[in-house]
Design a protein around this motif. Structure first.
Motif, PDB file in Angstrom:
ATOM      1  N   LEU A  63      20.493   6.677   6.738  1.00 34.17           N
ATOM      2  CA  LEU A  63      19.037   6.485   6.836  1.00 34.17           C
ATOM      3  C   LEU A  63      18.560   6.591   8.443  1.00 34.17           C
ATOM      4  N   THR A  64      17.315   6.683   8.437  1.00 34.39           N
ATOM      5  CA  THR A  64      16.734   7.145   9.651  1.00 34.39           C
ATOM      6  C   THR A  64      16.517   6.203  10.616  1.00 34.39           C
ATOM      7  N   THR A  65      16.241   6.330  11.978  1.00 37.36           N
ATOM      8  CA  THR A  65      15.871   5.378  12.869  1.00 37.36           C
ATOM      9  C   THR A  65      14.539   4.667  12.279  1.00 37.36           C
ATOM     10  N   GLN A  66      13.635   5.489  11.925  1.00 34.39           N
ATOM     11  CA  GLN A  66      12.351   4.788  11.380  1.00 34.39           C
ATOM     12  C   GLN A  66      12.527   3.766  10.198  1.00 34.39           C
ATOM     13  N   PHE A  67      13.579   4.093   9.299  1.00 33.06           N
ATOM     14  CA  PHE A  67      13.842   3.188   8.177  1.00 33.06           C
ATOM     15  C   PHE A  67      14.536   1.928   8.763  1.00 33.06           C
ATOM     16  N   LYS A  68      15.301   2.022   9.835  1.00 34.55           N
ATOM     17  CA  LYS A  68      16.045   0.913  10.607  1.00 34.55           C
ATOM     18  C   LYS A  68      15.035  -0.025  11.265  1.00 34.55           C
ATOM     19  N   ILE A  69      14.007   0.521  12.061  1.00 31.29           N
ATOM     20  CA  ILE A  69      12.914  -0.057  12.476  1.00 31.29           C
ATOM     21  C   ILE A  69      11.959  -0.973  11.389  1.00 31.29           C
ATOM     22  N   GLU A  70      11.694  -0.208  10.497  1.00 27.13           N
ATOM     23  CA  GLU A  70      10.715  -0.763   9.335  1.00 27.13           C
ATOM     24  C   GLU A  70      11.893  -2.274   8.980  1.00 27.13           C
ATOM     25  N   TYR A  71      13.112  -1.795   8.743  1.00 32.16           N
ATOM     26  CA  TYR A  71      13.963  -2.819   8.027  1.00 32.16           C
ATOM     27  C   TYR A  71      13.867  -4.099   8.900  1.00 32.16           C
ATOM     28  N   ARG A  92       8.161  -0.514   0.261  1.00 29.20           N
ATOM     29  CA  ARG A  92       8.055  -0.449   1.934  1.00 29.20           C
ATOM     30  C   ARG A  92       9.174   0.604   2.571  1.00 29.20           C
ATOM     31  N   LEU A  93      10.569   0.403   2.147  1.00 32.23           N
ATOM     32  CA  LEU A  93      11.638   1.166   2.580  1.00 32.23           C
ATOM     33  C   LEU A  93      11.703   2.340   1.804  1.00 32.23           C
ATOM     34  N   PHE A  94      11.598   2.177   0.538  1.00 34.17           N
ATOM     35  CA  PHE A  94      11.431   3.560  -0.484  1.00 34.17           C
ATOM     36  C   PHE A  94      10.470   4.658   0.030  1.00 34.17           C
ATOM     37  N   ALA A  95       9.534   4.165   0.840  1.00 30.76           N
ATOM     38  CA  ALA A  95       8.691   5.191   1.209  1.00 30.76           C
ATOM     39  C   ALA A  95       9.231   6.048   2.438  1.00 30.76           C
ATOM     40  N   ILE A  96      10.305   5.404   3.083  1.00 30.36           N
ATOM     41  CA  ILE A  96      10.816   6.201   4.247  1.00 30.36           C
ATOM     42  C   ILE A  96      12.073   7.208   3.645  1.00 30.36           C
ATOM     43  N   THR A  97      11.842   8.379   3.640  1.00 30.83           N
ATOM     44  CA  THR A  97      12.904   9.195   3.465  1.00 30.83           C
ATOM     45  C   THR A  97      14.181   9.147   4.553  1.00 30.83           C
ATOM     46  N   ASN A  98      15.350   9.601   3.679  1.00 27.30           N
ATOM     47  CA  ASN A  98      16.430   9.499   4.410  1.00 27.30           C
ATOM     48  C   ASN A  98      16.919  10.783   5.182  1.00 27.30           C
ATOM     49  N   HIS A  99      17.964  11.033   5.822  1.00 21.41           N
ATOM     50  CA  HIS A  99      18.064  12.354   6.400  1.00 21.41           C
ATOM     51  C   HIS A  99      18.043  13.470   5.667  1.00 21.41           C
ATOM     52  N   GLN A 100      18.433  13.363   4.231  1.00 28.52           N
ATOM     53  CA  GLN A 100      18.470  14.530   3.565  1.00 28.52           C
ATOM     54  C   GLN A 100      16.816  14.602   2.738  1.00 28.52           C
ATOM     55  N   GLY A 101      15.844  13.789   3.231  1.00 29.67           N
ATOM     56  CA  GLY A 101      14.458  13.902   2.805  1.00 29.67           C
ATOM     57  C   GLY A 101      14.512  13.287   1.410  1.00 29.67           C
ATOM     58  N   GLN A 102      15.346  12.389   1.137  1.00 33.63           N
ATOM     59  CA  GLN A 102      15.193  11.700  -0.266  1.00 33.63           C
ATOM     60  C   GLN A 102      14.712  10.222   0.200  1.00 33.63           C
ATOM     61  N   ASN A 103      14.014   9.707  -0.979  1.00 30.40           N
ATOM     62  CA  ASN A 103      13.705   8.403  -1.159  1.00 30.40           C
ATOM     63  C   ASN A 103      14.690   7.692  -1.826  1.00 30.40           C
ATOM     64  N   THR A 104      15.274   6.525  -0.968  1.00 26.48           N
ATOM     65  CA  THR A 104      16.437   5.807  -1.380  1.00 26.48           C
ATOM     66  C   THR A 104      16.021   4.337  -1.806  1.00 26.48           C
ATOM     67  N   PHE A 105      16.698   3.835  -2.925  1.00 22.38           N
ATOM     68  CA  PHE A 105      16.421   2.435  -3.581  1.00 22.38           C
ATOM     69  C   PHE A 105      17.639   1.556  -2.851  1.00 22.38           C
ATOM     70  N   GLN A 106      17.393   0.915  -1.865  1.00 20.86           N
ATOM     71  CA  GLN A 106      18.457   0.364  -0.982  1.00 20.86           C
ATOM     72  C   GLN A 106      18.476  -1.368  -1.266  1.00 20.86           C
ATOM     73  N   PHE A 107      18.734  -1.547  -2.683  1.00 19.31           N
ATOM     74  CA  PHE A 107      18.821  -3.092  -3.151  1.00 19.31           C
ATOM     75  C   PHE A 107      19.788  -3.850  -2.426  1.00 19.31           C
ATOM     76  N   SER A 108      20.828  -3.425  -2.062  1.00 21.10           N
ATOM     77  CA  SER A 108      21.935  -4.114  -1.509  1.00 21.10           C
ATOM     78  C   SER A 108      21.636  -4.680  -0.112  1.00 21.10           C
ATOM     79  N   PHE A 109      20.932  -3.712   0.743  1.00 23.17           N
ATOM     80  CA  PHE A 109      20.444  -4.066   2.156  1.00 23.17           C
ATOM     81  C   PHE A 109      19.406  -4.919   1.923  1.00 23.17           C
TER      82      PHE A 109
END
Length: 205
Positions: A63-71, A92-109
């Motif tokens: 996950l990107t730094t942007q994702f973690k800031i939003e988290y 809101r988290l799904f809208a931020i792509t990971n390092h591979q440019g993918q939108n991920t569904f982070q239910f556990s987190f």
């Protein structure tokens, strides 16, 4: 999916191995995070963020730094709200792509976020899902359909924990836990979080 009786048997038959697999460090780190969350602004507490990311392996998910800031912004935002809205948070988290440019569904987190705010709410992760023998929702499911599958599974975890506490089904392993971790200051729901996480690892072995 395993029945409650099957889960009880698995945990009872592996009680010592399950408790032995839980470290004192894990309990201490959880209590540190709880105290820091209750007493600081976590968006500005970089030590809290570092320990949290390490403890919950947030840094291992691509996950990107942007994702973690939003988290952590969401964690701070929802501590002040009565309603924890999984759909809005996940979108809101799904809208931020990971390092591979993918939108991920982070239910556990997101369940770990909720548990930080309300420690009477269980955590969902792959180890706990292993104990229940849950099937992961298909990758190609629509967002809302995938969310409904996960929420149903989380509800089963919550109902199971509360029934186990009510009927005192796991008193033996809880006693082992309490004897190993004196003065741990954890609610019984949180003890079950640790036990089921460890049980999932023992099952995989």
């Amino acid at each position: 999916m395993r029945t409650r009786e099957e889960i009880i048997n698995i945990i009872d038959n592996n009680a010592k191995a399950i408790v032995d697999n839980i470290s004192h460090e894990s309990i201490d780190v959880y209590n540190f995070l709880k105290t820091q969350f209750e007493n600081t602004n976590v968006t500005e507490n970089h030590l809290f963020q570092f320990v949290y990311r390490s403890f919950y392996r947030l840094d291992n998910a691509g996950l990107t730094t942007q994702f973690k800031i939003e988290y952590f912004n969401l964690l701070h935002e929802y501590r002040q709200l009565d309603n924890f809205d999984f759909s809005i948070i996940l979108q809101r988290l799904f809208a931020i792509t990971n390092h591979q440019g993918q939108n991920t569904f982070q239910f556990s987190f997101v369940t770990k976020m909720q548990n930080t705010i309300r420690n009477d709410r269980p955590i969902y992760d792959s180890e706990v899902a292993e104990v229940f023998s849950f099937r992961r929702p298909r990758q190609n499911l629509a967002f809302d359909d995938k969310l409904n599958v996960f929420l149903e599974q989380l509800s089963i975890i919550d109902d199971t924990y509360r029934a186990l506490i009510q009927y005192q089904n796991l008193n033996n392993i809880i006693a082992l836990f309490n004897n190993k971790f004196l003065n741990h200051n954890l609610q019984t729901i949180k003890i079950l979080d640790f036990i089921f996480w460890s049980a999932g690892k023992v099952i995989r072995q």
